[in-house]
Design a protein around this motif. Structure first.
Motif, short mmCIF file in Angstrom:
data_model
loop_
_atom_site.label_atom_id
_atom_site.label_comp_id
_atom_site.label_asym_id
_atom_site.label_seq_id
_atom_site.Cartn_x
_atom_site.Cartn_y
_atom_site.Cartn_z
N TYR A 75 0.83 -1.20 0.00
CA TYR A 75 0.00 0.00 0.00
C TYR A 75 0.87 1.26 0.00
O TYR A 75 0.61 2.20 -0.75
CB TYR A 75 -0.93 -0.01 1.21
N ALA A 76 1.90 1.26 0.82
CA ALA A 76 2.78 2.43 0.92
C ALA A 76 3.52 2.68 -0.39
O ALA A 76 3.81 3.83 -0.74
CB ALA A 76 3.78 2.24 2.05
N HIS A 78 2.21 2.19 -3.24
CA HIS A 78 1.14 2.47 -4.21
C HIS A 78 0.97 1.34 -5.23
O HIS A 78 0.61 1.59 -6.37
CB HIS A 78 1.37 3.80 -4.91
N TRP A 80 -0.86 -1.52 -4.21
CA TRP A 80 -2.20 -1.95 -3.88
C TRP A 80 -3.01 -0.79 -3.35
O TRP A 80 -2.47 0.16 -2.78
CB TRP A 80 -2.19 -3.02 -2.79
N ALA A 81 -4.32 -0.92 -3.50
CA ALA A 81 -5.24 0.04 -2.88
C ALA A 81 -5.65 -0.49 -1.50
O ALA A 81 -5.30 -1.60 -1.12
CB ALA A 81 -6.47 0.21 -3.77
#
Length: 145
Positions: A75-76, A78, A80-81
């Protein structure tokens, strides 16, 4: 014990199919589905450890911690959402911990790789299809001076 493991695996399959469908249909994974999955995971794991003993509880906690770290790094970066992160952590809760005890981490890793590879292949194919459609549309709308 077999009923509890079957329950966890069934919820895993239903969540995977439903969340995949919704992600394709509307481009989001509904929080309601994730919450229902987490409730089922907590109930299933609580029953599992209440009936079978807590000797594998540390293994489950380590598994969820590692999955959470991997998911938050993705996630960090970017990659994955937020919905993907929640679904990944949920999947780590829904896989019965006994599968790890049976020297099956390789098969569990294979499950994760397969799931996310299918999603990646879908995105690549969708991007190619949309690019081709865009070129065809662009050809039809060419403006002449």
């Amino acid at each position: 014990m077999i009923l509890i493991k079957s329950f966890l695996v069934s919820v895993f399959i239903v969540e995977a199919i439903y969340c995949s469908y919704m992600d394709i249909k509307i481009g989001k994974i509904p929080n309601k589905a994730i919450v229902i999955g987490f409730i089922c995971a907590v109930i299933g794991n609580t029953l599992y450890f209440f009936i079978g003993g807590t000797q594998l509880l540390l293994g489950l906690l380590i598994n969820v911690l590692i999955a959470s770290i991997v998911a938050f790094v993705m996630y960090a970066l970017h990659i994955w959402a937020g919905g993907d992160v929640k679904l990944f952590v949920l999947c780590s809760l829904l896989i019965p911990i006994e599968y790890y005890k049976q020297k099956a981490p390789l098969s569990i890793v294979t499950i994760y790789i397969t799931i996310f590879s299918i999603a990646f292949i879908y995105l690549v194919v969708e991007s190619i299809v949309l690019s081709v459609k865009k070129e065809k549309i662009g050809e039809k709308i060419s403006i002449k001076p």
